[in-house]
Design an enzyme around this catalytic site. Structure first.
Site, PDB file in Angstrom:
ATOM      1  N   TRP A 326       0.837  -1.209   0.000  1.00 29.38           N
ATOM      2  CA  TRP A 326       0.000   0.000   0.000  1.00 29.38           C
ATOM      3  C   TRP A 326       0.868   1.254   0.000  1.00 29.38           C
ATOM      4  CZ3 TRP A 326      -0.426   4.022   3.586  1.00 29.38           C
ATOM      5  CH2 TRP A 326      -1.486   4.891   3.382  1.00 29.38           C
ATOM      6  N   HIS A 327       2.015   1.167   0.694  1.00 28.37           N
ATOM      7  CA  HIS A 327       2.862   2.348   0.799  1.00 28.37           C
ATOM      8  C   HIS A 327       3.546   2.699  -0.511  1.00 28.37           C
ATOM      9  CE1 HIS A 327       2.417   1.909   5.178  1.00 28.37           C
ATOM     10  NE2 HIS A 327       2.703   3.198   5.199  1.00 28.37           N
ATOM     11  N   GLY A 328       3.773   1.726  -1.359  1.00 31.17           N
ATOM     12  CA  GLY A 328       4.438   2.066  -2.607  1.00 31.17           C
ATOM     13  C   GLY A 328       4.599   0.872  -3.507  1.00 31.17           C
TER      14      GLY A 328
END
Lengths: 469, 367
Positions: A326-328
């Protein structure tokens, strides 16, 4: 528009604030709410108007789809509603994937199958990860029959409300929409405004003075330096650890403070995370609204702790891997998630030993684990991550803390890192301030000092780290 | 104190402080936007030593009232080309080049100059490194954003603070360079502890020893290698737009315009050619050549291999400006340079340059 910009503080915010409360004088609340929604969309479009249609589509799609999931007269079969829910989630995930993961997927295909798919020049619509998650939660809760408030204007405010639109906190409809519906919140409340201003400027100070200072050494160490000796590598990793915390918690403080000006209470997102004594404790304190979302909408649907220890550990690991992704869009983020998942599993296993660790040792291990894991979170490539790690463990030579040419730092860096530790150990966090705020002369002078100092230092160009997620 | 009083007192005190800063800024005028208060011993000292810093540019330009300007980055600043170009274009030159100066900054400074002076000639020493998306967060665009458009209240309000550090930096910078174009003193970006500092070290050039320039070159190459190897390098659209705007401004105001690419010291040139950033470099060259044309100074020859022409691998000395001016205005280059040095390229012939660079790159990679 950045919170730490002159146009936001001196133009947008006063206009949005004054317009909202002036229009609130009109008995029908459609005007004040519409004003705030339009102001929020203007705030969003400031970066790139091209992505305004994306958020508007997402907003209308999810709101309309919630009615489809609900079914006509609420009598549709459960199977049918589930199918609609899955479709709704799939559209959200596809939208997010297209902008965030499209090139990443192609890159992996090209690497594995030696293909040559052309990458697209896609800029990530800012905040898409946040508003997509919030609306997925809304659809899921619609399916479960938990959604009580369905007014469109309140829904639009829940999605677009500018203090939390770009980088959270990830709010839940059940905590936001009733607040927007509450008529009492349309009245100016000096208690909230004074508290909101105070918290906003604490956040601005954290961002402009603390985070942006640490950013210099972190960025140079990660992105520019060819190799790092031990002192430089530790300074680089610790600088990033502090930069990330002050940056993101500073942003969250500003968001909480801004929302308070409008009598809206956003959930806390941080609770002194670097004081955590184990990894579970850390995730109860760091980005708390993301942890809450992952727990409620990923971990528990996966089975949670039902089905025995092995399933629990599998679910923990999967949740952290998804959290990482989700973060990257990058394997370093997945690996970061894997590290935290592994730590959570180990922590679970440790629990069976019934051995109680000394708190100082527990803190030391937890902090250093988090610090090292951030390296993979920050590094643009594996090579950069290994460069910092090698340096930290003395494989690239040792150095003096007063001589750090590779990161353009030195004794000053060491002092700032020491100050960073003192702040996290000794100064009460914003949650405490929010709960215990009293307008005193001391607080007034402090507010004046930090606001003037932060504003005079806003000329440095920077963005919030979590804008990219 | 209740919440209402707290807010009122804060807003009054905050406004008072800001108004005080605004008035002080107006009087001290650190950026030279007004020139209403110029008292000897108070603020007129700025033009004499704030020569290199962004904030000093407007003061210095006002002293000169230029008819011709240079745009560029620190490479053009160190090149000191005013004298050499003045032989062929007898104008009052002013060098608006800035350390890490980007096309958007140059675009603003050109617009400012056009508003204020009768500009006849503009020359941009443009470099690849300032066209790419490298370290933009560190470039101090704030200072030159002051000259963009009209003076807004916010610009008035906040410029004093930004100037405090800049004044100190520029003082040190100029002190060690301005009276000594050939560099009797060398300024260091960091102190003996390796920290960036305002108290820059100054060491007599001769004391540094013969190996000094080699170590400087190595240091610069170490800085640039990771940049050139970074797969995320690209040329942002806003920089292209800014460059096109420079051309438009010159055309609209009848200003003679020329652009050249600074000759890199051979080791940096080789580093760039062999690096993964090479395709982006070619994209850059084609863009500039297709839009207004470019004088290209590159290659591996007697000049770009001679340390006496350079401060380090990226900053040329003044004596190189004579060769550049000669090539641009008299179309003659010294016999000992190669075909990549001192040639003019436009859309019609840029492919020949690319062809030659491709060949050179291949041979370098083979070696």
């Amino acid at each position: 528009m950045l919170f730490n910009s002159y146009e936001f503080i001196f133009l947008f915010l006063p206009a949005a604030f004054a317009g909202y409360f002036l229009l609130s004088l009109i008995p029908r609340n459609i005007f004040s709410k519409s004003w705030l929604i339009l102001a929020s969309l203007f705030f969003y479009a400031w970066w790139n108007p091209a992505y305004l249609p994306v958020i508007i589509f997402s907003l209308f799609f999810n709101y309309s789809f919630s009615f489809i999931i609900l079914g006509k007269d609420h009598i549709s079969s459960r199977g049918k509603r589930l199918l609609w829910l899955i479709t709704g989630i799939a559209v959200n995930v596809l939208l997010l994937s297209y902008f965030k993961y499209y090139n990443f997927i192609l890159w992996n295909l090209n690497e594995v199958f030696d293909t040559s798919f052309q990458y697209q020049n896609l800029a990530l619509p800012i905040g898409i990860s946040f508003y997509t998650f919030q609306q997925i939660a809304f659809l899921v809760d619609t399916y479960k029959g938990k959604v009580k408030e369905r007014n469109f204007l309140n829904y639009a405010m829940f999605v677009t409300f500018f203090p939390q639109l770009i980088a959270g906190p990830i709010v839940h409809h059940s905590e936001m929409m009733p607040q927007f519906a509450n008529r009492a919140n349309r009245i100016l409340k000096s208690e909230n405004i004074s508290k909101g201003l105070y918290i906003f400027f604490i956040g601005l100070f954290k961002k402009v003075i603390l985070a942006d200072t640490f950013a210099t050494w972190a960025s140079t160490g990660f992105d520019l330096a060819e190799s790092l000796n031990m002192a430089e590598a530790w300074a680089t990793s610790l600088s990033y650890t502090f930069q990330l915390y002050f940056d993101f918690s500073g942003y969250t403080d500003m968001a909480i403070g801004l929302a308070l000006l409008f009598n809206i209470h956003l959930p806390f997102n941080f609770n002194s995370p670097y004081l955590a004594l184990d990894i579970q404790d850390f995730w109860r304190r760091w980005h708390m609204t993301l942890s809450r979302f992952l727990r409620d909408y990923v971990y528990i649907p996966l089975g949670g702790n039902r089905g025995g220890e092995v399933m629990l550990m599998r679910n923990l690991m999967l949740t952290f891997l998804i959290g990482g992704l989700w973060h990257g869009a990058g394997w370093t983020f997945v690996f970061w998630g894997f590290l935290h998942g592994s730590a959570a599993v180990i922590h679970r296993l440790w629990g069976f030993t019934k051995i109680r660790m000394n708190p100082v040792i527990a803190w030391f291990i937890t902090f250093n684990f988090v610090n090292i894991a951030w390296i993979f979170f920050r590094a643009l490539s594996w090579a950069d991550a290994l460069k910092v790690l090698k340096g930290m463990f003395g494989l690239s030579g040792t150095g003096k803390i007063i001589e750090m040419p590779a990161i353009q730092g030195g004794f000053e860096t060491f002092i700032w890192i020491g100050a960073g530790f003192l702040i996290i150990f000794l100064i009460r966090n914003t949650n405490y301030v929010k709960e215990n705020f009293k307008p005193t002369w001391g607080r007034l002078l402090l507010l004046l000092a930090i606001s003037v100092y932060a504003i005079l230092n806003m000329h440095r160009i920077s963005e919030f780290i979590y804008f990219g997620f | 104190m209740n919440g209402r009083k707290f807010i009122r007192r804060f807003l009054i005190a905050f406004s008072a402080v800001m108004i005080f800063i605004m008035i002080a800024n107006y009087i001290i005028d650190p950026y030279g936007l007004h020139f209403h208060f110029r008292y000897r011993g108070f603020n007129t000292h700025k033009p004499t030593f704030l020569h290199f810093a962004r904030i000093s540019k407007l003061y210095n330009a006002d002293e000169i009232e230029p008819e011709a300007i240079f745009l560029g980055n620190s490479r053009i600043l160190y090149l000191v080309p005013e004298e050499a170009f003045g032989l062929y274009r007898p104008y009052n030159f002013y060098n608006f080049s800035l350390s890490s100066g980007t096309p958007d900054e140059m675009n603003d400074l050109l617009a400012y100059s056009i508003r204020k002076y009768d500009i006849e000639y503009a020359c941009y020493g443009i470099d690849f490194i300032t066209m790419i998306n490298w370290s933009t967060q560190y470039a101090s665009t704030f200072d030159t954003s002051l000259v963009k458009g009209d003076k807004s209240m916010f610009i008035e309000l906040f410029k004093l603070h930004a100037s405090t550090q800049a004044i100190t930096e520029s003082y040190n910078c100029v002190k060690s360079n301005i009276n000594d174009p050939e560099g009797l003193y060398v300024r260091f970006h960091y102190n003996k502890y390796g920290s960036r500092t305002n108290k820059w070290r100054e060491i007599h050039y001769k004391q540094l020893g013969d190996n000094w320039i080699d170590s400087e070159i190595k240091k610069v190459l170490n800085t640039y290698e990771p940049i050139y190897n970074n797969p995320k390098i690209n040329i942002p659209e806003y920089k292209k737009d800014a460059y096109l705007s420079i051309l438009d401004q010159c055309r609209d105001h009848g200003i003679e315009y020329a652009a050249f690419i600074n000759p890199l010291y051979k080791e940096q040139f080789i580093l760039l050619l062999k690096s993964p950033a090479y395709p982006i470099y070619i994209e850059f060259l084609k863009f500039i050549a297709n839009n207004g044309g470019i004088w290209y100074f590159g290659g591996i020859n007697k000049i770009t291999s001679d340390k006496n022409y350079y401060w380090d691998s990226q900053h040329p000395r003044k004596k190189l400006s004579e060769l550049i001016a000669r090539a641009m205005f008299s179309d003659t280059t010294p016999p000992y340079v190669d075909e990549l040095f001192g040639k003019y390229y436009q859309s019609e012939n840029i492919d020949s340059l690319v062809f030659n660079l491709d060949l050179l790159r291949e041979s370098l990679i083979k070696d």
